[in-house]
Design an enzyme around this catalytic site. Structure first.
Site, PDB file in Angstrom:
ATOM      1  N   GLY A 375      43.257  46.172  44.122  1.00 16.66           N
ATOM      2  CA  GLY A 375      42.946  46.312  42.097  1.00 16.66           C
ATOM      3  C   GLY A 375      43.282  44.899  41.942  1.00 16.66           C
ATOM      4  O   GLY A 375      44.458  44.508  42.346  1.00 16.66           O
ATOM      5  N   PRO A 376      42.852  44.395  40.760  1.00 14.26           N
ATOM      6  CA  PRO A 376      43.410  43.015  40.177  1.00 14.26           C
ATOM      7  C   PRO A 376      45.210  43.264  40.064  1.00 14.26           C
ATOM      8  O   PRO A 376      45.548  44.560  39.303  1.00 14.26           O
ATOM      9  CB  PRO A 376      42.547  42.751  39.497  1.00 14.26           C
ATOM     10  CG  PRO A 376      41.600  43.735  39.024  1.00 14.26           C
ATOM     11  CD  PRO A 376      41.486  44.901  39.900  1.00 14.26           C
ATOM     12  N   PRO A 377      45.630  42.367  39.809  1.00 18.69           N
ATOM     13  CA  PRO A 377      47.093  42.003  39.158  1.00 18.69           C
ATOM     14  C   PRO A 377      46.976  42.799  38.035  1.00 18.69           C
ATOM     15  O   PRO A 377      46.280  42.950  36.958  1.00 18.69           O
ATOM     16  CB  PRO A 377      47.975  41.228  38.982  1.00 18.69           C
ATOM     17  CG  PRO A 377      46.575  40.168  40.273  1.00 18.69           C
ATOM     18  CD  PRO A 377      45.130  41.435  40.088  1.00 18.69           C
ATOM     19  N   THR A 382      51.752  50.069  41.195  1.00 23.03           N
ATOM     20  CA  THR A 382      52.998  49.839  41.298  1.00 23.03           C
ATOM     21  C   THR A 382      53.670  51.509  40.526  1.00 23.03           C
ATOM     22  O   THR A 382      54.397  51.523  41.381  1.00 23.03           O
ATOM     23  CB  THR A 382      53.855  48.405  40.919  1.00 23.03           C
ATOM     24  OG1 THR A 382      53.599  47.907  42.251  1.00 23.03           O
ATOM     25  CG2 THR A 382      54.842  48.770  41.309  1.00 23.03           C
ATOM     26  N   SER A 698      26.683  36.394  47.029  1.00 23.08           N
ATOM     27  CA  SER A 698      26.647  36.609  46.212  1.00 23.08           C
ATOM     28  C   SER A 698      25.870  36.198  44.574  1.00 23.08           C
ATOM     29  O   SER A 698      25.549  36.625  43.549  1.00 23.08           O
ATOM     30  CB  SER A 698      27.585  38.354  45.522  1.00 23.08           C
ATOM     31  OG  SER A 698      28.589  37.284  44.549  1.00 23.08           O
ATOM     32  N   LYS A 741      32.794  42.724  38.520  1.00 22.25           N
ATOM     33  CA  LYS A 741      31.690  42.102  38.104  1.00 22.25           C
ATOM     34  C   LYS A 741      31.209  41.975  36.291  1.00 22.25           C
ATOM     35  O   LYS A 741      31.190  41.551  35.620  1.00 22.25           O
ATOM     36  CB  LYS A 741      30.287  41.747  39.076  1.00 22.25           C
ATOM     37  CG  LYS A 741      31.192  40.714  40.191  1.00 22.25           C
ATOM     38  CD  LYS A 741      30.265  40.740  41.298  1.00 22.25           C
ATOM     39  CE  LYS A 741      30.637  40.504  42.864  1.00 22.25           C
ATOM     40  NZ  LYS A 741      29.391  40.389  42.954  1.00 22.25           N
TER      41      LYS A 741
END
Length: 800
Positions: A375-377, A382, A698, A741
């Site tokens: 996934g994104p930061p 963590t 895309s 998106k």
């Protein structure tokens, strides 16, 4: 016969015994002794020298002195600038202290002479002892350098055996008690016998030193002085039996090897290396290498593990305390714990521990799947690992794999290299002291490779449950069981993880957060933490919901909440300044206050402005940091069928642009476009933010829509975004990253999204609030896209 006064001043001696015939210097510094010296120097210069039984006492009393001493004459008195006095005295005769007269101002005592029986000098036995002593002493002087030849000459010129004995004894290195005992021996023959023993011992020590030196010289080069000294020291310790420390260290290592719970292979290898160590010289380079290896072996947790807490209810509570939402991820983690709990509870029924093992002798009791959070930061990957470790009662550690290019970081170095060390996994287990921790492999998608090897290939053995129970680190060179370790990997982009490594992991996708989710996370998690970290109390600062919404909409634009927490922390620090200066006691931050703390908004909606002219369409993109929107711009100019594509686009996206132009040209009649539009025109397609690389198929429908908008001069609806791949026949193909998106479109304020029909299943992952606020149009053909995206024309040719 020497006349000895009946009463003598007594000078106590520290750490020295003065014999008759000896001439020695004595330093006097105590006040009492200085007064004695003044009186002796002004009189007959006679005094008694008696050794102290307790040398650490500054002014000893009579009970602290021996009873036998030496009558002496003061030959010279030398005064020093520091007020101390240096005496040169000569011993004359033995004396016995009869009784003490006074202690003030200095010691005085009644004494009587106590000379040896000189009639024994004519005894043949005494003469034989004298001659033997002279021979032994001559050998001793010739074998050592510390006794001057002048002493040997004085011994040979001595008047009798008594004088010879005292001169000889004064040149030997003997203890204070031995010297006093020698002085107190009254029988001359016995005195010579004792002296013979002492000279013999000195001679043996001297000859032993020569032997040790000779042995050391045979083993090493004569020019290596330092090494020679070490060998001499070792040989001395060996002869004297003083190597107990090394033996004790080796014995301690052997005991640890036997009791550490090592595997049979590891135990045999450690004992073999220990046997080699015991035979090696401590100064050799290999000794240190083996010593370090054994230290690693005995410090690893071969049989040490923490007890798992498999309380599923407690785990659910911990996960809910630490994270908002993420229900699917939490359920998967609880499933993992529940399976472990049931296996542990029912093992006695289904698979008795004392029962026979499979044919290979290995008990198949694996940890289970290797979880990989993608996934994104800033979405909590963590921190999820930390919560899992806390819920299970295990140790937690994090290994950052970003930028690791050396395979030795995973497998370690072989011991043949200087400064070799085990790999990171063995180092972590040693530091933690448990064989079943939770190890988070952070940024596994950013592993590199070069001439030093491929770390991602080395990870295959670590993460494969069928192999990691016998993981072989190059440094240890024995199997170590990693099957009890729970591995959790994190990544931003799944495609960057090599396929064989990805196949060993169960991928769990973490998407970005909606505005509502961010608001909840900020109020329940981020704000309390920033209040605490900035030294504030909860009652001193509060945020309104409007303030949090302002922060989310206008000062952050991200999938996670990391920047949002930074902005909250910035506001908290500014309020902390006001409280520290005494300007306010508490502060409620409202929406209209955010600008005064953080300045002008960093983000604003520009979609309507950008799409107000024909030729601009809004697309949706997926990036390593989550979803994003991008604008595709097309313009037309006089030319001859030229196509220019700019914006740092990859090959896939350039091919999509060419396919889009071909599709528009081939379907010009159906699209209501002049078929000859391209004959005398050049087309330029540009995707802004040219410094950012962009690629992927895309954007196909977005490219077609931008071209159709340009040629037909019909603007694209400003509240609409789209994604999908196109074919030359006008089919709309499915694409990935739909949820990310759509979340990006929601953040940007888009209300309508055009999606490939085959991506309908991805809408099930969206939160209800998103599905309520946004309209989704599912399409199969490009005609459907253009019909929905382009604004219609009125009968007179104007926009409706």
């Amino acid at each position: 016969m020497v006349r000895v006064p009946e009463e003598l001043p007594i000078l106590p001696l520290r750490n020295v015994v003065v014999f008759p015939y000896m001439v020695v210097p004595i330093t006097v510094g105590q006040p009492r002794s200085l007064r004695l010296v003044e009186e002796v120097a002004a009189g007959e210069r006679s005094l008694g020298l008696v050794t102290m039984t307790a040398p650490n006492v500054s002014e000893p009393g009579p009970e602290m002195l021996f009873k036998v001493g030496t009558f002496a004459k003061v030959l010279k008195v030398i005064k020093s600038p520091d007020k101390s006095v240096r005496l040169i005295v000569q011993g004359v005769e033995r004396i016995n202290i009869v009784d003490w007269v006074t202690e003030v101002p200095f010691l005085k005592a009644h004494v009587e002479p106590n000379p040896e029986d000189l009639r024994q000098l004519k005894d043949p036995n005494v003469e034989a002892q004298r001659r033997l002593l002279i021979d032994l002493f001559t050998r001793l002087v010739n074998s050592v350098n510390r006794i001057p030849q002048e002493v040997l000459q004085a011994v040979n010129q001595a008047e009798d055996a008594r004088q010879m004995a005292y001169l000889m004894c004064s040149s030997l290195q003997i203890e204070l008690k031995a010297a006093q005992d020698f002085l107190e021996i009254e029988d001359l023959s016995s005195k010579l016998s004792r002296l013979t023993e002492m000279v013999n011992r000195e001679l043996e020590v001297s000859e032993l030193g020569k032997k040790i030196q000779s042995q050391a010289k045979l083993e090493i080069d004569k020019n290596q002085r330092e090494y020679l000294l070490r060998e001499q020291l070792k040989a001395i310790k060996k002869e004297l039996g003083e190597n107990e420390e090394t033996q004790a260290r080796h014995e301690e290592l052997r005991k640890k090897i036997e009791t550490m719970g090592m595997s049979e292979e590891a135990r045999k290898e450690a004992l073999r290396e220990l046997n080699r160590l015991e035979r090696l010289n401590e100064a050799s380079a290999e000794y240190g290498v083996i010593q370090t290896y054994l230290d690693w072996m005995v410090s690893l947790p071969w049989d040490v593990e923490t007890e798992d807490s498999l309380d599923v209810k407690n785990a659910r509570q911990v996960l809910n305390e630490d994270h908002y939402d993420l229900e699917k991820i939490k359920e998967r983690l609880l499933e993992f714990l529940a399976v472990r709990k049931l296996k542990a509870d029912r093992r006695s029924e289904n698979e008795p521990q004392d029962g026979p093992l499979p044919n290979d002798g290995i008990r198949r009791d694996r940890e289970g799947a290797i979880l990989c959070f993608v996934g994104p930061p800033g979405v909590g990957k963590t921190s999820l690992g930390q919560s899992i470790a806390r819920a299970m009662g295990r140790h937690f550690t994090r290994l950052s794999l970003g930028g690791v290019r050396d395979e030795a970081e995973i497998r370690g170095h072989r011991r043949t290299y200087i400064g070799a060390l085990p790999g990171r996994f063995i180092q972590v287990l040693r530091r933690i002291g448990s064989k079943n921790p939770v190890i988070m492999l952070d940024e596994v998608d950013k592993l590199g490779n070069d001439w030093r090897g491929d770390p991602s290939s080395a990870l295959l053995e670590v993460l494969d449950p069928e192999q990691n129970r016998e993981f072989r680190d190059h440094y240890l060179d024995v199997a170590f069981d990693l099957s009890q370790v729970m591995f959790i990997a994190t990544a931003n982009v799944l495609e960057n993880i090599p396929a064989p490594l990805r196949d060993r992991m169960e991928v769990i996708q973490l998407s970005g957060y909606t505005e509502l989710e961010k608001t909840k996370i900020a109020s329940e998690y981020l704000l309390p933490r920033q209040i605490r970290e900035n030294g504030l109390f909860p009652e001193e600062i509060s945020f309104s919901k409007e303030a949090l919404v302002q922060l989310i909409r206008h000062y952050t634009r991200e999938a996670g909440v990391r920047n949002l927490e930074r902005q909250i922390g910035s506001v908290c620090r500014k309020v902390a300044v006001l409280i520290a200066e005494g300007k306010v006691k508490k502060k409620r931050v409202r929406g209209e206050d955010i600008g005064s703390y953080l300045g002008k908004p960093l983000f604003f909606s520009e979609i309507a402005e950008r799409t107000s002219k024909p030729g601009v369409a809004t697309g949706l993109a997926y990036t390593p940091v989550g979803g994003d929107i991008l604008f595709v711009e097309a313009t037309r100019m006089q030319g001859k069928k030229g196509l220019t594509i700019t914006g740092q686009l990859g090959e896939d996206m350039k091919e999509s642009a060419q396919a889009a132009l071909s599709l528009v040209r081939s379907n010009a009649n159906q699209l209501g476009i002049d078929p000859a539009f391209y004959e005398e025109s050049d087309i330029h397609i540009h995707v802004p933010a040219g410094a950012i690389p962009k690629d992927g198929p895309s954007a196909g429908v977005t490219l077609v829509t931008a071209l159709a908008s340009l040629i037909s001069q019909r603007a694209v609806r400003p509240d609409l975004g789209m994604t999908g791949e196109i074919t030359l026949r006008g089919k709309v193909m499915p694409v990935g990253g739909i949820k990310e998106k759509i979340l990006a479109a929601h953040r940007a304020g888009l209300k309508t999204i055009i999606l490939p029909a085959k991506n309908e299943k991805d809408l099930d992952d969206l939160l209800p609030e998103i599905r309520k606020k946004m309209k989704f149009i599912l399409v199969d053909e490009i005609d459907q896209v253009l019909a929905e995206a382009l604004e219609s024309l009125s009968p007179n040719g104007q926009k409706a």
